[in-house]
Design a protein around this motif. Structure first.
Motif, PDB file in Angstrom:
ATOM      1  N   GLN A   1      -6.783   5.254  -1.996  1.00  0.00           N
ATOM      2  CA  GLN A   1      -5.429   4.764  -1.783  1.00  0.00           C
ATOM      3  C   GLN A   1      -5.144   3.675  -2.808  1.00  0.00           C
ATOM      4  O   GLN A   1      -6.063   3.089  -3.387  1.00  0.00           O
TER       5      GLN A   1
ATOM      6  N   SER B   1       0.834  -1.194   0.000  1.00  0.00           N
ATOM      7  CA  SER B   1       0.000   0.000   0.000  1.00  0.00           C
ATOM      8  C   SER B   1       0.871   1.246   0.000  1.00  0.00           C
ATOM      9  O   SER B   1       1.916   1.287   0.654  1.00  0.00           O
ATOM     10  N   ARG B   2       0.437   2.256  -0.743  1.00  0.00           N
ATOM     11  CA  ARG B   2       1.134   3.548  -0.722  1.00  0.00           C
ATOM     12  C   ARG B   2       0.902   4.260   0.613  1.00  0.00           C
ATOM     13  O   ARG B   2       1.691   5.111   1.011  1.00  0.00           O
ATOM     14  N   ASP B   3      -0.188   3.896   1.298  1.00  0.00           N
ATOM     15  CA  ASP B   3      -0.481   4.435   2.630  1.00  0.00           C
ATOM     16  C   ASP B   3      -0.385   3.307   3.651  1.00  0.00           C
ATOM     17  O   ASP B   3      -1.044   2.275   3.486  1.00  0.00           O
TER      18      ASP B   3
ATOM     19  N   TYR C   1     -11.428   2.965   6.669  1.00  0.00           N
ATOM     20  CA  TYR C   1     -10.380   2.012   6.288  1.00  0.00           C
ATOM     21  C   TYR C   1     -10.982   0.627   6.064  1.00  0.00           C
ATOM     22  O   TYR C   1     -10.684  -0.049   5.072  1.00  0.00           O
TER      23      TYR C   1
ATOM     24  N   GLU D   1      -3.785  12.451  -1.803  1.00  0.00           N
ATOM     25  CA  GLU D   1      -3.485  11.168  -2.427  1.00  0.00           C
ATOM     26  C   GLU D   1      -2.037  11.115  -2.890  1.00  0.00           C
ATOM     27  O   GLU D   1      -1.417  12.147  -3.164  1.00  0.00           O
ATOM     28  N   THR D   2      -1.498   9.915  -3.014  1.00  0.00           N
ATOM     29  CA  THR D   2      -0.077   9.746  -3.335  1.00  0.00           C
ATOM     30  C   THR D   2       0.156   9.242  -4.750  1.00  0.00           C
ATOM     31  O   THR D   2       1.308   9.126  -5.172  1.00  0.00           O
TER      32      THR D   2
ATOM     33  N   TYR E   1      -2.926   6.418   6.591  1.00  0.00           N
ATOM     34  CA  TYR E   1      -4.297   6.553   6.089  1.00  0.00           C
ATOM     35  C   TYR E   1      -5.197   7.213   7.130  1.00  0.00           C
ATOM     36  O   TYR E   1      -5.926   8.162   6.838  1.00  0.00           O
TER      37      TYR E   1
END
Length: 441
Positions: A197, A167-169, A421, A365-366, A174
Protein backbone atom coordinates in the motif's frame (compact mmCIF):
# COMPACT_ATOMS: atom_id res chain seq x y z
CA UNK A 1 40.22 -4.91 -6.76
CA UNK A 2 39.49 -7.38 -9.51
CA UNK A 3 37.77 -5.17 -12.04
CA UNK A 4 39.58 -3.69 -14.99
CA UNK A 5 39.03 -0.28 -16.56
CA UNK A 6 41.97 0.97 -18.57
CA UNK A 7 40.77 4.51 -19.15
CA UNK A 8 40.03 5.87 -15.68
CA UNK A 9 42.68 7.35 -13.47
CA UNK A 10 42.69 6.12 -9.86
CA UNK A 11 43.59 8.52 -7.06
CA UNK A 12 43.87 7.51 -3.40
CA UNK A 13 43.21 9.54 -0.27
CA UNK A 14 44.13 8.18 3.14
CA UNK A 15 42.33 8.52 6.49
CA UNK A 16 39.26 10.17 5.06
CA UNK A 17 36.40 10.69 7.52
CA UNK A 18 33.27 8.69 6.58
CA UNK A 19 30.75 11.09 8.10
CA UNK A 20 32.28 14.08 6.34
CA UNK A 21 32.44 12.21 3.05
CA UNK A 22 28.74 11.37 3.22
CA UNK A 23 27.78 14.95 4.09
CA UNK A 24 30.02 16.24 1.30
CA UNK A 25 28.49 13.91 -1.27
CA UNK A 26 24.95 14.83 -0.23
CA UNK A 27 25.76 18.53 -0.52
CA UNK A 28 27.40 17.91 -3.92
CA UNK A 29 24.23 16.21 -5.15
CA UNK A 30 22.37 19.53 -5.00
CA UNK A 31 24.31 20.70 -8.07
CA UNK A 32 24.19 17.42 -10.02
CA UNK A 33 21.39 15.74 -11.95
CA UNK A 34 22.77 12.22 -11.51
CA UNK A 35 24.03 10.97 -8.15
CA UNK A 36 24.07 7.56 -6.49
CA UNK A 37 25.32 7.07 -2.92
CA UNK A 38 25.27 3.53 -1.53
CA UNK A 39 26.29 3.07 2.09
CA UNK A 40 26.58 -0.12 4.13
CA UNK A 41 26.95 1.55 7.54
CA UNK A 42 29.48 -1.20 8.18
CA UNK A 43 31.41 0.77 10.81
CA UNK A 44 28.23 0.67 12.91
CA UNK A 45 26.96 -2.73 11.89
CA UNK A 46 25.24 -5.30 14.04
CA UNK A 47 27.33 -7.99 15.75
CA UNK A 48 26.69 -10.40 12.90
CA UNK A 49 25.48 -10.07 9.33
CA UNK A 50 24.66 -12.48 6.53
CA UNK A 51 27.50 -13.56 4.26
CA UNK A 52 29.15 -10.93 2.05
CA UNK A 53 26.71 -8.24 3.18
CA UNK A 54 29.37 -5.51 2.96
CA UNK A 55 31.43 -4.52 -0.08
CA UNK A 56 32.34 -0.93 0.81
CA UNK A 57 31.49 1.53 3.57
CA UNK A 58 30.42 3.89 0.78
CA UNK A 59 30.37 3.47 -2.98
CA UNK A 60 29.16 6.52 -4.84
CA UNK A 61 28.79 8.01 -8.30
CA UNK A 62 28.69 11.75 -8.98
CA UNK A 63 27.91 13.38 -12.31
CA UNK A 64 26.98 11.82 -15.64
CA UNK A 65 29.14 11.30 -18.72
CA UNK A 66 26.65 9.14 -20.61
CA UNK A 67 23.45 7.27 -19.77
CA UNK A 68 20.82 4.83 -20.93
CA UNK A 69 17.13 5.07 -20.05
CA UNK A 70 14.72 2.60 -21.59
CA UNK A 71 11.17 1.26 -21.59
CA UNK A 72 11.45 -1.27 -24.41
CA UNK A 73 13.97 -4.08 -24.96
CA UNK A 74 15.65 -2.52 -21.95
CA UNK A 75 17.90 -5.39 -20.84
CA UNK A 76 19.24 -5.91 -24.36
CA UNK A 77 19.97 -2.19 -24.59
CA UNK A 78 21.65 -2.28 -21.18
CA UNK A 79 23.88 -5.18 -22.27
CA UNK A 80 24.91 -3.32 -25.43
CA UNK A 81 25.53 -0.11 -23.48
CA UNK A 82 27.58 -1.83 -20.75
CA UNK A 83 29.63 -3.86 -23.23
CA UNK A 84 30.44 -0.75 -25.27
CA UNK A 85 31.50 1.32 -22.25
CA UNK A 86 33.64 -1.16 -20.30
CA UNK A 87 33.08 1.18 -17.38
CA UNK A 88 31.24 1.69 -14.11
CA UNK A 89 27.46 1.95 -14.38
CA UNK A 90 25.18 3.11 -11.57
CA UNK A 91 21.41 3.08 -11.74
CA UNK A 92 18.13 1.36 -11.02
CA UNK A 93 15.78 -1.36 -12.23
CA UNK A 94 12.14 -0.31 -11.91
CA UNK A 95 9.65 -2.90 -10.66
CA UNK A 96 7.77 -2.39 -13.92
CA UNK A 97 10.66 -3.84 -15.89
CA UNK A 98 8.65 -7.02 -15.22
CA UNK A 99 6.31 -5.98 -18.03
CA UNK A 100 9.15 -6.52 -20.52
CA UNK A 101 10.33 -9.77 -18.98
CA UNK A 102 6.86 -11.32 -18.73
CA UNK A 103 3.57 -10.73 -20.54
CA UNK A 104 2.30 -8.30 -17.92
CA UNK A 105 1.13 -4.70 -17.71
CA UNK A 106 0.83 -1.92 -15.12
CA UNK A 107 -2.10 0.46 -15.38
CA UNK A 108 -2.47 1.73 -11.83
CA UNK A 109 -2.06 5.33 -10.69
CA UNK A 110 1.42 6.60 -11.61
CA UNK A 111 2.78 9.76 -9.99
CA UNK A 112 6.43 9.27 -10.94
CA UNK A 113 6.56 8.09 -14.59
CA UNK A 114 9.95 6.45 -14.17
CA UNK A 115 11.73 4.55 -16.93
CA UNK A 116 11.91 0.77 -16.64
CA UNK A 117 15.65 1.11 -16.12
CA UNK A 118 18.23 3.87 -16.10
CA UNK A 119 22.02 3.60 -15.78
CA UNK A 120 24.71 6.24 -16.08
CA UNK A 121 28.49 6.35 -16.40
CA UNK A 122 29.59 8.75 -13.67
CA UNK A 123 32.16 11.49 -13.81
CA UNK A 124 33.51 10.38 -10.42
CA UNK A 125 33.34 6.93 -8.83
CA UNK A 126 34.17 6.94 -5.11
CA UNK A 127 35.09 3.74 -3.27
CA UNK A 128 35.46 4.17 0.48
CA UNK A 129 36.45 1.47 2.95
CA UNK A 130 38.33 1.45 6.27
CA UNK A 131 39.18 5.16 6.12
CA UNK A 132 40.68 4.86 2.63
CA UNK A 133 39.11 6.60 -0.34
CA UNK A 134 39.70 5.81 -4.01
CA UNK A 135 38.36 8.01 -6.78
CA UNK A 136 38.12 6.66 -10.31
CA UNK A 137 37.81 9.41 -12.90
CA UNK A 138 38.84 10.55 -16.36
CA UNK A 139 40.05 13.80 -14.81
CA UNK A 140 43.66 14.49 -13.87
CA UNK A 141 44.90 14.65 -10.28
CA UNK A 142 44.52 18.39 -9.92
CA UNK A 143 40.84 18.39 -10.89
CA UNK A 144 40.18 15.38 -8.67
CA UNK A 145 41.85 17.15 -5.74
CA UNK A 146 39.69 20.20 -6.42
CA UNK A 147 36.58 18.00 -6.44
CA UNK A 148 37.47 16.78 -2.94
CA UNK A 149 38.45 20.24 -1.70
CA UNK A 150 35.17 21.71 -2.95
CA UNK A 151 33.00 19.21 -1.08
CA UNK A 152 31.03 21.10 1.54
CA UNK A 153 31.01 19.47 4.96
CA UNK A 154 28.66 21.95 6.63
CA UNK A 155 25.51 20.67 8.28
CA UNK A 156 22.51 19.79 6.15
CA UNK A 157 19.34 21.83 6.57
CA UNK A 158 16.94 20.45 9.14
CA UNK A 159 13.45 19.46 8.06
CA UNK A 160 11.24 21.09 10.68
CA UNK A 161 7.71 20.97 9.35
CA UNK A 162 5.57 17.92 10.13
CA UNK A 163 4.17 16.17 7.05
CA UNK A 164 0.86 14.34 7.14
CA UNK A 165 0.63 11.21 4.97
CA UNK A 166 -2.58 9.87 3.50
CA UNK A 167 -3.15 6.25 2.52
CA UNK A 168 -4.52 4.97 -0.78
CA UNK A 169 -6.13 2.19 1.30
CA UNK A 170 -8.24 2.87 4.33
CA UNK A 171 -7.71 0.34 7.09
CA UNK A 172 -11.07 -1.25 6.28
CA UNK A 173 -10.23 -1.43 2.57
CA UNK A 174 -6.82 -2.93 3.37
CA UNK A 175 -8.30 -5.63 5.59
CA UNK A 176 -10.91 -6.51 2.96
CA UNK A 177 -8.23 -6.87 0.28
CA UNK A 178 -6.12 -9.15 2.46
CA UNK A 179 -9.13 -11.40 3.00
CA UNK A 180 -9.75 -11.51 -0.78
CA UNK A 181 -6.09 -12.35 -1.43
CA UNK A 182 -6.33 -15.18 1.09
CA UNK A 183 -9.29 -16.58 -0.87
CA UNK A 184 -6.98 -16.86 -3.88
CA UNK A 185 -4.50 -18.71 -1.68
CA UNK A 186 -7.18 -21.10 -0.44
CA UNK A 187 -8.21 -21.80 -4.04
CA UNK A 188 -4.61 -22.67 -4.87
CA UNK A 189 -4.09 -19.79 -7.32
CA UNK A 190 -1.04 -18.64 -5.32
CA UNK A 191 0.84 -19.71 -2.20
CA UNK A 192 2.09 -16.28 -1.18
CA UNK A 193 1.72 -12.69 -2.36
CA UNK A 194 3.42 -9.47 -1.33
CA UNK A 195 0.71 -6.83 -1.10
CA UNK A 196 1.81 -3.19 -0.86
CA UNK A 197 0.00 0.00 0.00
CA UNK A 198 1.11 3.59 -0.50
CA UNK A 199 1.23 6.41 2.00
CA UNK A 200 1.70 9.75 0.25
CA UNK A 201 1.64 13.52 0.52
CA UNK A 202 0.92 16.13 -2.17
CA UNK A 203 2.41 19.60 -2.47
CA UNK A 204 5.21 19.14 0.03
CA UNK A 205 8.65 20.70 0.00
CA UNK A 206 11.44 18.65 1.54
CA UNK A 207 15.22 18.64 1.55
CA UNK A 208 15.90 15.13 0.18
CA UNK A 209 19.56 15.18 1.24
CA UNK A 210 18.57 16.03 4.81
CA UNK A 211 15.92 13.34 4.82
CA UNK A 212 18.50 10.75 3.84
CA UNK A 213 21.10 12.00 6.33
CA UNK A 214 18.74 11.65 9.30
CA UNK A 215 17.18 8.42 8.08
CA UNK A 216 20.56 6.77 7.55
CA UNK A 217 21.93 8.05 10.85
CA UNK A 218 19.07 6.52 12.82
CA UNK A 219 18.45 3.31 10.85
CA UNK A 220 22.02 2.28 9.86
CA UNK A 221 20.89 -0.28 7.30
CA UNK A 222 23.39 -2.20 5.14
CA UNK A 223 21.80 -1.42 1.75
CA UNK A 224 20.90 2.21 2.29
CA UNK A 225 21.01 4.47 -0.72
CA UNK A 226 20.42 8.01 -1.90
CA UNK A 227 19.80 8.31 -5.63
CA UNK A 228 18.98 11.42 -7.62
CA UNK A 229 17.91 11.09 -11.24
CA UNK A 230 17.09 14.62 -12.40
CA UNK A 231 14.01 15.63 -10.35
CA UNK A 232 13.37 12.22 -8.79
CA UNK A 233 14.85 10.91 -5.53
CA UNK A 234 15.18 7.51 -3.90
CA UNK A 235 15.81 7.86 -0.15
CA UNK A 236 16.25 4.35 1.20
CA UNK A 237 17.15 2.52 4.39
CA UNK A 238 16.92 -0.92 2.82
CA UNK A 239 18.12 -3.97 4.76
CA UNK A 240 17.88 -6.31 1.78
CA UNK A 241 20.13 -7.42 -1.05
CA UNK A 242 18.41 -8.45 -4.27
CA UNK A 243 21.36 -10.05 -6.05
CA UNK A 244 25.14 -9.91 -6.35
CA UNK A 245 27.51 -11.26 -8.99
CA UNK A 246 31.21 -11.83 -8.28
CA UNK A 247 32.92 -13.65 -11.13
CA UNK A 248 30.78 -16.72 -11.73
CA UNK A 249 29.24 -16.69 -8.23
CA UNK A 250 25.68 -15.41 -7.84
CA UNK A 251 24.27 -14.53 -4.41
CA UNK A 252 20.67 -13.67 -3.51
CA UNK A 253 19.50 -12.93 0.06
CA UNK A 254 15.73 -12.59 0.39
CA UNK A 255 14.16 -11.27 3.57
CA UNK A 256 10.90 -12.66 4.89
CA UNK A 257 10.10 -12.12 8.55
CA UNK A 258 10.29 -8.81 10.43
CA UNK A 259 9.82 -7.71 14.01
CA UNK A 260 10.66 -4.57 15.97
CA UNK A 261 13.51 -4.35 18.48
CA UNK A 262 12.60 -4.32 22.16
CA UNK A 263 13.02 -1.40 24.54
CA UNK A 264 15.32 -3.49 26.76
CA UNK A 265 17.36 -6.69 26.41
CA UNK A 266 14.68 -8.89 27.95
CA UNK A 267 11.98 -7.70 25.58
CA UNK A 268 14.40 -7.67 22.65
CA UNK A 269 15.42 -11.29 23.24
CA UNK A 270 11.77 -12.28 23.55
CA UNK A 271 10.84 -10.62 20.25
CA UNK A 272 13.80 -12.18 18.48
CA UNK A 273 12.93 -15.63 19.83
CA UNK A 274 9.33 -15.21 18.68
CA UNK A 275 10.57 -14.43 15.15
CA UNK A 276 13.00 -17.36 15.15
CA UNK A 277 10.15 -19.71 16.12
CA UNK A 278 7.40 -18.10 14.00
CA UNK A 279 5.88 -20.81 11.81
CA UNK A 280 4.26 -18.19 9.58
CA UNK A 281 7.51 -16.32 8.93
CA UNK A 282 9.47 -19.53 8.42
CA UNK A 283 6.87 -20.69 5.89
CA UNK A 284 7.07 -17.33 4.07
CA UNK A 285 10.84 -17.46 3.98
CA UNK A 286 11.04 -21.04 2.74
CA UNK A 287 8.51 -20.42 -0.02
CA UNK A 288 10.53 -17.47 -1.33
CA UNK A 289 13.78 -19.41 -0.90
CA UNK A 290 12.38 -22.12 -3.15
CA UNK A 291 11.32 -19.50 -5.68
CA UNK A 292 14.82 -17.95 -5.69
CA UNK A 293 16.41 -21.39 -6.03
CA UNK A 294 14.25 -21.99 -9.07
CA UNK A 295 15.10 -18.57 -10.57
CA UNK A 296 18.84 -19.07 -10.06
CA UNK A 297 18.72 -22.57 -11.53
CA UNK A 298 17.84 -21.11 -14.94
CA UNK A 299 21.36 -19.71 -15.38
CA UNK A 300 23.24 -21.99 -12.96
CA UNK A 301 25.68 -24.74 -13.78
CA UNK A 302 24.44 -28.20 -12.82
CA UNK A 303 23.95 -28.86 -9.08
CA UNK A 304 25.48 -25.50 -8.12
CA UNK A 305 22.47 -23.90 -6.36
CA UNK A 306 23.08 -23.93 -2.62
CA UNK A 307 21.20 -22.59 0.41
CA UNK A 308 23.09 -21.12 3.38
CA UNK A 309 21.75 -19.73 6.65
CA UNK A 310 18.18 -20.85 5.99
CA UNK A 311 15.74 -18.66 7.93
CA UNK A 312 18.49 -17.11 10.05
CA UNK A 313 17.50 -14.09 12.14
CA UNK A 314 19.80 -11.06 12.21
CA UNK A 315 19.46 -7.96 14.35
CA UNK A 316 19.72 -4.42 13.01
CA UNK A 317 19.42 -1.15 14.88
CA UNK A 318 15.62 -0.90 14.73
CA UNK A 319 14.42 -4.34 13.61
CA UNK A 320 15.11 -8.08 13.55
CA UNK A 321 15.00 -9.73 10.11
CA UNK A 322 14.80 -13.34 8.90
CA UNK A 323 17.23 -13.77 5.99
CA UNK A 324 18.30 -16.69 3.82
CA UNK A 325 21.35 -16.76 1.51
CA UNK A 326 21.17 -18.66 -1.79
CA UNK A 327 24.17 -19.03 -4.14
CA UNK A 328 24.81 -20.51 -7.57
CA UNK A 329 27.57 -20.77 -10.15
CA UNK A 330 26.85 -19.09 -13.48
CA UNK A 331 26.80 -21.48 -16.42
CA UNK A 332 29.12 -20.54 -19.31
CA UNK A 333 26.13 -20.24 -21.66
CA UNK A 334 24.72 -17.25 -19.74
CA UNK A 335 25.89 -13.77 -18.81
CA UNK A 336 25.17 -11.11 -16.19
CA UNK A 337 22.08 -9.78 -17.99
CA UNK A 338 20.60 -13.29 -18.17
CA UNK A 339 20.90 -13.50 -14.37
CA UNK A 340 18.89 -10.30 -13.93
CA UNK A 341 16.29 -11.32 -16.50
CA UNK A 342 15.71 -14.72 -14.88
CA UNK A 343 15.43 -13.41 -11.31
CA UNK A 344 13.72 -10.01 -11.59
CA UNK A 345 11.57 -8.88 -9.89
CA UNK A 346 12.83 -10.42 -6.66
CA UNK A 347 10.61 -13.10 -5.14
CA UNK A 348 10.47 -11.43 -1.74
CA UNK A 349 8.46 -8.57 -3.27
CA UNK A 350 6.21 -10.63 -5.56
CA UNK A 351 5.17 -14.05 -4.31
CA UNK A 352 4.78 -17.61 -5.53
CA UNK A 353 4.08 -18.63 -8.20
CA UNK A 354 5.69 -15.39 -9.31
CA UNK A 355 3.76 -14.57 -12.49
CA UNK A 356 0.32 -15.23 -11.00
CA UNK A 357 1.28 -13.27 -7.89
CA UNK A 358 2.32 -10.31 -10.04
CA UNK A 359 -0.98 -10.43 -11.92
CA UNK A 360 -2.89 -10.28 -8.63
CA UNK A 361 -0.63 -7.52 -7.33
CA UNK A 362 -1.76 -5.35 -10.25
CA UNK A 363 -5.38 -6.24 -9.54
CA UNK A 364 -5.40 -5.40 -5.84
CA UNK A 365 -2.86 -2.60 -5.50
CA UNK A 366 -3.93 0.96 -6.29
CA UNK A 367 -0.61 2.54 -7.33
CA UNK A 368 2.10 1.77 -9.86
CA UNK A 369 5.16 0.67 -7.90
CA UNK A 370 7.78 2.17 -10.21
CA UNK A 371 10.96 2.53 -8.17
CA UNK A 372 9.48 0.70 -5.19
CA UNK A 373 10.42 -2.98 -4.95
CA UNK A 374 12.80 -2.47 -7.83
CA UNK A 375 16.54 -2.28 -7.25
CA UNK A 376 19.37 0.26 -7.00
CA UNK A 377 22.96 -0.75 -7.56
CA UNK A 378 25.99 -0.78 -9.81
CA UNK A 379 27.73 -2.80 -12.50
CA UNK A 380 31.52 -2.60 -12.53
CA UNK A 381 33.83 -2.82 -15.57
CA UNK A 382 34.24 -6.55 -14.96
CA UNK A 383 30.46 -6.90 -15.39
CA UNK A 384 30.04 -7.88 -11.76
CA UNK A 385 27.16 -6.21 -9.96
CA UNK A 386 25.36 -5.67 -6.67
CA UNK A 387 21.76 -4.52 -6.21
CA UNK A 388 19.57 -3.83 -3.20
CA UNK A 389 15.79 -4.12 -2.88
CA UNK A 390 14.06 -0.75 -2.78
CA UNK A 391 12.07 -1.08 0.46
CA UNK A 392 11.87 1.04 3.64
CA UNK A 393 12.13 3.91 1.19
CA UNK A 394 10.84 7.42 0.63
CA UNK A 395 10.32 8.44 -2.99
CA UNK A 396 10.14 12.11 -3.91
CA UNK A 397 9.48 14.00 -7.14
CA UNK A 398 10.75 17.56 -6.80
CA UNK A 399 8.86 18.98 -9.80
CA UNK A 400 5.51 17.62 -8.58
CA UNK A 401 6.27 18.09 -4.85
CA UNK A 402 5.01 14.54 -4.39
CA UNK A 403 6.22 12.25 -1.59
CA UNK A 404 5.54 8.52 -1.44
CA UNK A 405 6.16 5.94 1.27
CA UNK A 406 5.05 2.48 0.06
CA UNK A 407 5.10 -0.54 2.35
CA UNK A 408 4.04 -4.16 2.07
CA UNK A 409 3.96 -7.58 3.66
CA UNK A 410 3.73 -11.18 2.51
CA UNK A 411 0.28 -12.77 2.63
CA UNK A 412 0.05 -16.55 3.18
CA UNK A 413 -2.60 -19.03 4.27
CA UNK A 414 -1.61 -18.35 7.89
CA UNK A 415 -1.93 -14.57 7.61
CA UNK A 416 -4.14 -12.53 9.89
CA UNK A 417 -5.28 -9.35 8.14
CA UNK A 418 -4.94 -7.15 11.24
CA UNK A 419 -1.48 -8.56 11.99
CA UNK A 420 -0.41 -7.83 8.41
CA UNK A 421 -1.62 -4.25 8.75
CA UNK A 422 0.31 -3.86 11.98
CA UNK A 423 3.45 -5.36 10.39
CA UNK A 424 3.36 -2.64 7.74
CA UNK A 425 3.22 0.00 10.47
CA UNK A 426 6.17 -1.64 12.27
CA UNK A 427 8.21 -1.42 9.07
CA UNK A 428 7.60 2.29 8.48
CA UNK A 429 7.26 3.52 12.07
CA UNK A 430 10.98 4.34 12.45
CA UNK A 431 10.87 6.33 9.21
CA UNK A 432 7.83 8.25 10.42
CA UNK A 433 9.44 9.07 13.75
CA UNK A 434 12.80 10.08 12.34
CA UNK A 435 11.49 12.34 9.60
CA UNK A 436 8.61 13.99 11.46
CA UNK A 437 5.96 12.26 9.38
CA UNK A 438 2.62 11.04 10.64
CA UNK A 439 -0.26 9.04 9.23
CA UNK A 440 -3.58 10.74 8.71
CA UNK A 441 -6.11 7.97 9.26
Amino acid sequence: FFYYCIMRNIFKYEFFDERKLLVGLLNASKKEQFVSILTSNSNKKAKSLPKEYVNYNIIAAVGCISKIASNKNSLKKMRKFADSKNDWLFGYLSYDLKNEIENLSSNNLDNFSVDNLCFFCPKYVLLYKNNHLEIHTYEYREKCDNFILNLKFDKLKIQQKSISLKSRDSKVSYLNKINKIMKHIKKGNIYEMNYCQEYFADNVNIFPETFFWHLNKKMEMPFSCFMKIKDKYIISSSPERYIKKTGDTILSQPIKGTTARGINKLEDDKLKKMLIESRKDIAENIMITDLVRNDLSITASKSSVKVDDLCSVFSFKRIHQMITSITSKLDDNFDYVDVIESTFPMGSMTGAPKIKAMELIEKFETFKRGFFSGAVGYINPNLDFDFNVIIRTILYCFSKKYLSLPVGSAITINSDSIAEYEECIVKIKPILEILNLHLND
